[in-house]
Design a protein around this motif. Structure first.
Motif, PDB file in Angstrom:
ATOM      1  N   PRO A 103       0.817  -1.207   0.000  1.00  0.00           N
ATOM      2  CA  PRO A 103       0.000   0.000   0.000  1.00  0.00           C
ATOM      3  C   PRO A 103       0.854   1.262   0.000  1.00  0.00           C
ATOM      4  CG  PRO A 103      -0.076  -1.080   2.146  1.00  0.00           C
ATOM      5  CD  PRO A 103       0.706  -1.968   1.226  1.00  0.00           C
ATOM      6  N   THR A 104       0.414   2.245  -0.747  1.00  0.00           N
ATOM      7  CA  THR A 104       1.072   3.542  -0.744  1.00  0.00           C
ATOM      8  C   THR A 104       0.116   4.534  -0.111  1.00  0.00           C
ATOM      9  OG1 THR A 104       0.216   4.004  -2.956  1.00  0.00           O
ATOM     10  CG2 THR A 104       2.429   3.101  -2.818  1.00  0.00           C
ATOM     11  N   PRO A 105       0.639   5.408   0.707  1.00  0.00           N
ATOM     12  CA  PRO A 105      -0.252   6.352   1.360  1.00  0.00           C
ATOM     13  C   PRO A 105      -0.918   7.279   0.352  1.00  0.00           C
ATOM     14  CG  PRO A 105       2.056   6.865   1.839  1.00  0.00           C
ATOM     15  CD  PRO A 105       2.031   5.589   1.050  1.00  0.00           C
ATOM     16  N   ALA A 106      -2.178   7.576   0.596  1.00  0.00           N
ATOM     17  CA  ALA A 106      -2.903   8.495  -0.271  1.00  0.00           C
ATOM     18  C   ALA A 106      -2.431   9.915   0.003  1.00  0.00           C
ATOM     19  CB  ALA A 106      -4.400   8.385   0.005  1.00  0.00           C
ATOM     20  N   PRO A 107      -2.406  10.754  -1.033  1.00  0.00           N
ATOM     21  CA  PRO A 107      -2.032  12.140  -0.793  1.00  0.00           C
ATOM     22  C   PRO A 107      -3.070  12.805   0.105  1.00  0.00           C
ATOM     23  CG  PRO A 107      -2.842  11.855  -3.039  1.00  0.00           C
ATOM     24  CD  PRO A 107      -2.753  10.493  -2.414  1.00  0.00           C
ATOM     25  N   PRO A 108      -2.677  13.813   0.883  1.00  0.00           N
ATOM     26  CA  PRO A 108      -3.649  14.471   1.752  1.00  0.00           C
ATOM     27  C   PRO A 108      -4.729  15.169   0.937  1.00  0.00           C
ATOM     28  CG  PRO A 108      -1.510  15.590   1.832  1.00  0.00           C
ATOM     29  CD  PRO A 108      -1.345  14.370   0.989  1.00  0.00           C
ATOM     30  N   LEU A 109      -5.925  15.197   1.497  1.00  0.00           N
ATOM     31  CA  LEU A 109      -7.030  15.872   0.822  1.00  0.00           C
ATOM     32  C   LEU A 109      -6.800  17.379   0.857  1.00  0.00           C
ATOM     33  CD1 LEU A 109      -9.909  13.746   2.336  1.00  0.00           C
ATOM     34  CD2 LEU A 109      -9.077  13.688  -0.020  1.00  0.00           C
ATOM     35  N   ALA A 110      -7.291  18.067  -0.180  1.00  0.00           N
ATOM     36  CA  ALA A 110      -7.105  19.511  -0.299  1.00  0.00           C
ATOM     37  C   ALA A 110      -8.441  20.185  -0.560  1.00  0.00           C
ATOM     38  CB  ALA A 110      -6.134  19.815  -1.436  1.00  0.00           C
ATOM     39  N   VAL A 111      -8.493  21.483  -0.281  1.00  0.00           N
ATOM     40  CA  VAL A 111      -9.689  22.275  -0.585  1.00  0.00           C
ATOM     41  C   VAL A 111      -9.968  22.139  -2.083  1.00  0.00           C
ATOM     42  CG1 VAL A 111     -10.622  24.615  -0.696  1.00  0.00           C
ATOM     43  CG2 VAL A 111      -9.346  23.883   1.321  1.00  0.00           C
ATOM     44  N   GLY A 112     -11.217  21.865  -2.414  1.00  0.00           N
ATOM     45  CA  GLY A 112     -11.622  21.670  -3.804  1.00  0.00           C
ATOM     46  C   GLY A 112     -11.755  20.212  -4.210  1.00  0.00           C
ATOM     47  N   ASP A 113     -11.185  19.296  -3.419  1.00  0.00           N
ATOM     48  CA  ASP A 113     -11.279  17.864  -3.739  1.00  0.00           C
ATOM     49  C   ASP A 113     -12.725  17.391  -3.611  1.00  0.00           C
ATOM     50  OD1 ASP A 113      -8.575  17.613  -4.182  1.00  0.00           O
ATOM     51  OD2 ASP A 113      -8.147  16.552  -2.310  1.00  0.00           O
TER      52      ASP A 113
END
Length: 124
Positions: free
Chosen positions: A21-31
């Motif tokens: 597993p690879t970590p998911a990128p952090p969520l950002a405003v607009g996602d």
């Protein structure tokens, strides 16, 4: 490893490496987001406007990125980051990959440890 040290080498197949597993990128405003598979274990996420299968949009996040304000169904709700995943982001299940021949490389004098798939390495 410094001079005179030993190396620990494990025979792993490319499938095992790619399935890690690879970590998911952090969520950002607009996602655009949906509830994660384990949203029920994340505080009051089940009380918010997002329901399984519905989508929302991140409109704000706290300074640490641990809480996100999501607009969904005409309402806003603060969710913990673990309660959400980006649309199109895969679940944590490992992908199904075609079988590939393992890469087994070791130098003379290296300490080695056999993996559960060592028999696929041919002459191991």
């Amino acid at each position: 490893v410094g001079q005179g040290g030993s190396h620990d080498l494990v025979c792993v197949s490319p499938q095992e490496v790619l399935a890690a597993p690879t970590p998911a990128p952090p969520l950002a405003v607009g996602d655009t987001v949906v509830l994660s598979e384990d949203y029920q274990s994340c505080g009051d996420a089940g009380d918010g406007p997002l329901k399984p299968g519905s989508v929302g949009q991140v409109v704000e996040k706290n300074s640490r990125g641990t809480s996100l304000l999501v607009m969904a169904q005409g309402r806003q709700w603060w969710y913990t980051a673990g309660a959400l995943r980006a649309v199109g982001q895969s679940s944590p299940e490992a992908p199904q990959l075609p079988r590939a021949r393992p890469q087994c490389i070791a130098a003379v004098g290296d300490s080695v440890m056999l993996s559960p798939t060592y028999q696929e390495c041919g002459d191991a």
